[in-house]
Write an enzyme that holds these catalytic residues in place. Structure first.
Site, PDB file in Angstrom:
ATOM      1  N   HIS A   1      -4.069   0.009   3.133  1.00 20.49           N
ATOM      2  CA  HIS A   1      -2.631  -1.085   3.324  1.00 20.49           C
ATOM      3  C   HIS A   1      -1.730   0.277   2.352  1.00 20.49           C
ATOM      4  CE1 HIS A   1      -0.512  -4.454   3.518  1.00 20.49           C
ATOM      5  NE2 HIS A   1       0.220  -3.817   3.073  1.00 20.49           N
TER       6      HIS A   1
ATOM      7  N   GLU B   1      -2.250  -0.132   7.663  1.00 21.51           N
ATOM      8  CA  GLU B   1      -1.325  -1.684   7.614  1.00 21.51           C
ATOM      9  C   GLU B   1      -0.163  -1.575   6.942  1.00 21.51           C
ATOM     10  OE1 GLU B   1      -4.002  -4.717   6.696  1.00 21.51           O
ATOM     11  OE2 GLU B   1      -3.739  -4.645   4.887  1.00 21.51           O
TER      12      GLU B   1
ATOM     13  N   HIS C   1      -7.042 -12.125   4.592  1.00 23.20           N
ATOM     14  CA  HIS C   1      -6.577 -12.467   3.210  1.00 23.20           C
ATOM     15  C   HIS C   1      -7.205 -13.601   2.748  1.00 23.20           C
ATOM     16  CE1 HIS C   1      -3.760 -11.980   0.573  1.00 23.20           C
ATOM     17  NE2 HIS C   1      -3.654 -11.089   0.641  1.00 23.20           N
TER      18      HIS C   1
HETATM   19  N1  PXP Z   1      -4.966  -8.530   5.371  1.00 22.69           N
HETATM   20  C1  PXP Z   1      -3.857  -7.808   5.159  1.00 22.69           C
HETATM   21  C2  PXP Z   1      -2.954  -7.769   5.839  1.00 22.69           C
HETATM   22  C3  PXP Z   1      -3.783  -7.636   3.865  1.00 22.69           C
HETATM   23  O1  PXP Z   1      -2.446  -7.132   3.643  1.00 22.69           O
HETATM   24  C4  PXP Z   1      -4.653  -7.809   2.916  1.00 22.69           C
HETATM   25  C5  PXP Z   1      -4.812  -7.315   1.521  1.00 22.69           C
HETATM   26  O2  PXP Z   1      -4.343  -5.984   1.951  1.00 22.69           O
HETATM   27  C6  PXP Z   1      -5.827  -8.321   4.142  1.00 22.69           C
HETATM   28  C7  PXP Z   1      -5.696  -7.778   5.015  1.00 22.69           C
HETATM   29  C8  PXP Z   1      -7.100  -8.499   2.793  1.00 22.69           C
HETATM   30  O3  PXP Z   1      -6.999  -9.235   1.836  1.00 22.69           O
HETATM   31  P1  PXP Z   1      -8.179  -9.316   0.687  1.00 22.69           P
HETATM   32  O4  PXP Z   1      -7.436  -8.373   0.138  1.00 22.69           O
HETATM   33  O5  PXP Z   1      -7.085 -10.858   0.313  1.00 22.69           O
HETATM   34  O6  PXP Z   1      -8.742  -9.454   1.537  1.00 22.69           O
END
Ligand code: PXP
Length: 237
Positions: free
Chosen positions: A43, A70, A190
């Site tokens: 990301h 992402e 997330h």
């Molecule tokens: N999906 C998206 C769109 C995110 O922005 C993130 C965090 O960068 C995640 C998934 C993964 O979340 P986590 O780091 O809490 O596992």
């Protein structure tokens, strides 16, 4: 089958904190794959505090599983993605200085922006997923804008999980039925962790992929990266 994509942003954050190349992001991505990860997620944020723009080309060239980029689709991000086409691009409605993603798209307000952005990416052969809250009319909007998949923002699920997991999961189950009926693939991410992952996986019909970063990398401090990835994979069986 639900694929595990490991988000390696936190590894880049650690590397960036010292200005050297330790830990080496390329090696970590390769190792995640050899330890069983079925995808690598990055990301790149505008301030490049995690994965940097310059990391994307080398990561894409070594990634043998599913590479997922992402982020918020500004022109700089889209040019990066189009120059290094991943298997999947996940569009996230983040503000430039946002600490972490905390909501999904309003697919009604941003219908024309999303439609044109998604077609641009799909024309380059990239599968497009969009970050979503489990809200029916917005998921219907995701279909209208042409998304291939939705990624459920699971922050609220994770927060409510400890008090009442049935209630925490209920909106996602209903939204998943709707998405499946519309022909949208379903991803999630997330705040998923070793405690809350299997319940989500077992209750969401046809969950195709989870992307997990923060908890997985934190767990790796205690269990090691190889064991940790295996532990997450077991939750998904
Ligand atoms: N999906 C998206 C769109 C995110 O922005 C993130 C965090 O960068 C995640 C998934 C993964 O979340 P986590 O780091 O809490 O596992």
């Amino acid at each position: 089958m639900t694929r595990l994509s490991v988000n390696i942003n936190k590894v880049a954050l650690l590397r960036n904190s010292r200005g050297s190349n330790l830990p080496n992001l390329i090696k970590v991505a390769r190792d995640c794959e050899s330890f069983g990860a079925e995808g690598i997620t990055v990301h790149p944020r505008p301030d490049e505090r995690h994965v940097r723009y310059a990391d994307i080309a080398p990561l894409r060239s070594i990634c043998t599983t599913e590479f997922n980029i992402e982020g918020y689709p500004n022109e700089k991000f889209l040019n990066l993605v189009l120059a290094n086409p991943p298997v999947q691009c996940t569009l996230v409605p983040d503000d430039p200085d946002q600490l972490t993603s905390d909501h999904g798209w309003d697919t009604i307000t941003h219908e024309s922006f999303l439609s044109s952005t998604i077609s641009r990416l799909q024309a380059a052969g990239i599968r497009v997923s969009i970050f979503m809250d489990p809200v029916d009319r917005l998921i219907e909007g995701a279909k209208r804008v042409g998304a291939d998949r939705i990624e459920f923002y699971t922050g609220p699920y994770a927060e409510q999980y400890k008090e009442n997991r049935e209630q925490a999961c209920a909106p996602y189950i209903a939204a998943a039925h709707l998405a499946n009926g519309l022909g949208l693939g379903i991803n999630a991410g997330h705040d998923l962790n070793l405690e809350n992952l299997s319940y989500f996986k077992n209750n969401i019909p046809r969950l195709l992929e989870v992307s997990i970063g923060h908890a997985l990398i934190s767990d790796a401090l205690y269990f090691g990266l190889k064991n940790t990835i295996q532990m997450y994979l077991r939750q998904l069986q």
